[in-house]
Design a protein around this motif. Sequence first.
Motif, short mmCIF file in Angstrom:
data_model
loop_
_atom_site.label_atom_id
_atom_site.label_comp_id
_atom_site.label_asym_id
_atom_site.label_seq_id
_atom_site.Cartn_x
_atom_site.Cartn_y
_atom_site.Cartn_z
N THR A 3 0.82 -1.20 0.00
CA THR A 3 0.00 0.00 0.00
C THR A 3 0.86 1.26 0.00
O THR A 3 1.98 1.26 0.50
CB THR A 3 -0.97 0.01 1.20
OG1 THR A 3 -1.84 1.15 1.08
CG2 THR A 3 -0.20 0.12 2.51
N GLY B 216 -5.31 2.80 3.62
CA GLY B 216 -5.08 1.37 3.79
C GLY B 216 -5.60 0.53 2.65
O GLY B 216 -5.97 -0.61 2.84
N LYS B 217 -5.63 1.10 1.45
CA LYS B 217 -6.07 0.31 0.30
C LYS B 217 -4.92 -0.54 -0.19
O LYS B 217 -4.00 -0.06 -0.83
CB LYS B 217 -6.56 1.23 -0.82
CG LYS B 217 -7.85 1.97 -0.50
CD LYS B 217 -8.34 2.75 -1.69
CE LYS B 217 -7.37 3.86 -2.06
NZ LYS B 217 -7.83 4.63 -3.24
N PHE B 218 -4.98 -1.80 0.12
CA PHE B 218 -3.89 -2.69 -0.25
C PHE B 218 -4.09 -3.27 -1.62
O PHE B 218 -5.21 -3.57 -2.03
CB PHE B 218 -3.78 -3.82 0.77
CG PHE B 218 -3.20 -3.39 2.09
CD1 PHE B 218 -4.02 -3.08 3.14
CD2 PHE B 218 -1.83 -3.30 2.25
CE1 PHE B 218 -3.48 -2.67 4.36
CE2 PHE B 218 -1.29 -2.89 3.46
CZ PHE B 218 -2.11 -2.59 4.51
N PHE C 246 -3.17 -6.64 -3.56
CA PHE C 246 -2.76 -8.00 -3.22
C PHE C 246 -2.21 -8.72 -4.44
O PHE C 246 -2.67 -8.51 -5.57
CB PHE C 246 -3.96 -8.79 -2.70
CG PHE C 246 -4.32 -8.50 -1.27
CD1 PHE C 246 -5.10 -7.40 -0.96
CD2 PHE C 246 -3.89 -9.32 -0.26
CE1 PHE C 246 -5.45 -7.13 0.36
CE2 PHE C 246 -4.23 -9.07 1.06
CZ PHE C 246 -5.00 -7.97 1.38
N TYR D 235 -13.73 -2.78 4.60
CA TYR D 235 -13.36 -3.12 3.23
C TYR D 235 -14.15 -4.35 2.76
O TYR D 235 -14.42 -5.25 3.54
CB TYR D 235 -11.87 -3.46 3.13
CG TYR D 235 -10.95 -2.44 3.76
CD1 TYR D 235 -10.68 -2.48 5.12
CD2 TYR D 235 -10.35 -1.44 3.00
CE1 TYR D 235 -9.84 -1.55 5.72
CE2 TYR D 235 -9.51 -0.49 3.58
CZ TYR D 235 -9.27 -0.56 4.94
OH TYR D 235 -8.43 0.37 5.51
N TYR E 27 -13.64 -7.27 -0.20
CA TYR E 27 -12.77 -7.85 -1.21
C TYR E 27 -13.49 -9.02 -1.87
O TYR E 27 -14.39 -9.63 -1.29
CB TYR E 27 -11.49 -8.41 -0.57
CG TYR E 27 -10.52 -7.40 -0.06
CD1 TYR E 27 -10.62 -6.90 1.24
CD2 TYR E 27 -9.46 -6.95 -0.85
CE1 TYR E 27 -9.70 -5.98 1.72
CE2 TYR E 27 -8.54 -6.04 -0.38
CZ TYR E 27 -8.67 -5.55 0.91
OH TYR E 27 -7.75 -4.65 1.39
N LEU F 195 -6.79 -11.29 -4.17
CA LEU F 195 -7.87 -10.51 -3.57
C LEU F 195 -8.02 -9.18 -4.29
O LEU F 195 -7.05 -8.45 -4.45
CB LEU F 195 -7.55 -10.26 -2.10
CG LEU F 195 -7.41 -11.50 -1.22
CD1 LEU F 195 -6.96 -11.13 0.16
CD2 LEU F 195 -8.71 -12.27 -1.17
N LEU G 100 -9.83 -5.56 -4.18
CA LEU G 100 -10.57 -4.62 -3.35
C LEU G 100 -11.76 -4.08 -4.13
O LEU G 100 -11.60 -3.56 -5.24
CB LEU G 100 -9.67 -3.48 -2.91
CG LEU G 100 -10.32 -2.41 -2.03
CD1 LEU G 100 -10.80 -3.00 -0.71
CD2 LEU G 100 -9.35 -1.27 -1.78
N GLY H 277 -3.24 5.08 9.13
CA GLY H 277 -3.31 5.27 7.69
C GLY H 277 -2.98 4.00 6.97
O GLY H 277 -3.49 2.94 7.27
N GLY H 278 -2.07 4.09 6.02
CA GLY H 278 -1.80 2.93 5.20
C GLY H 278 -1.09 1.81 5.90
O GLY H 278 -1.06 0.69 5.40
N ASP I 90 -2.01 0.42 8.64
CA ASP I 90 -2.91 -0.38 9.46
C ASP I 90 -3.01 -1.79 8.95
O ASP I 90 -3.24 -2.03 7.77
CB ASP I 90 -4.32 0.23 9.43
CG ASP I 90 -4.51 1.26 10.52
OD1 ASP I 90 -5.48 2.02 10.43
OD2 ASP I 90 -3.69 1.28 11.45
N GLN J 192 -5.00 -5.05 8.30
CA GLN J 192 -6.41 -5.36 8.07
C GLN J 192 -6.71 -6.75 8.58
O GLN J 192 -5.93 -7.68 8.40
CB GLN J 192 -6.75 -5.24 6.59
CG GLN J 192 -6.66 -3.80 6.10
CD GLN J 192 -7.01 -3.65 4.64
OE1 GLN J 192 -7.59 -4.54 4.03
NE2 GLN J 192 -6.67 -2.51 4.07
#
Lengths: 112, 115
Positions: free
Chosen positions: A93, A98-100, A102, B34, B36, B44, B46, B99-100, B102, B104
């Motif tokens: 990311t 937190g948009k991962f 994958f 989220y 997925y 995965l 999003l 923020g990024g 974190d 999940q």
Amino acid sequence: DQQVKQNSPSLSVQEGRISILNCDYTNSMFDYFLWYKKYPAEGPTFLISISSIKDKNEDGRFTVFLNKSAKHLSLHIVPSQPGDSAVYFCAATLDSWGKFQFGAGTQVVVTP
Amino acid sequence: SQTIHQWPATLVQPVGSPLSLECTVEGTSNPNLYWYRQAAGRGLQLLFYSVGIGQISSEVPQNLSASRPQDRQFILSSKKLLLSDSGFYLCAWSAGTSGGSDTQYFGPGTRLTVL
């Protein structure tokens, strides 16, 4: 366009040996990386992470290595155990939300 | 401790029928949420994320929609399912404080088969 790639869909390793899972990414702005482990019919569970300011993070049998210049991430499992048989996803990311992104996952099978 | 629930666990629906999948989180407040999808042989993807009640961002255009009617409730819907909607749907939450960075945490997932 896939920004995170796991080019090995599967890996078979003998119990007690080292498992090495690889992950490549294309976006040099990614600054945080994670590995997740997933058993069939279950949600992924967090395994280990690494920030872009580090090149190695270790947690028990699991070590993640980050090579920023090569845009390459790897996960080492030593020693491999039968319970490690699962699908492993790497994720990256750059986003404050937190948009991962994958990878497609690598199926690891640990044989006795 | 925090817990995330998804239901149903499995679902078989005909093409053209509506869909509603529910996700709830316990033990935390104001999480990022989220949705997925994991399609067969793929990673995965999003679909949606939410940083607060009524705040939904869509990542991939499709015939699905998401809503967040309450702080810890996240719903994935469709008015008319397509065959390509089949897959394993996962809900996840993060604390939203770093923020990024974190982590999940994922729910158990819903296996959707559209026939």
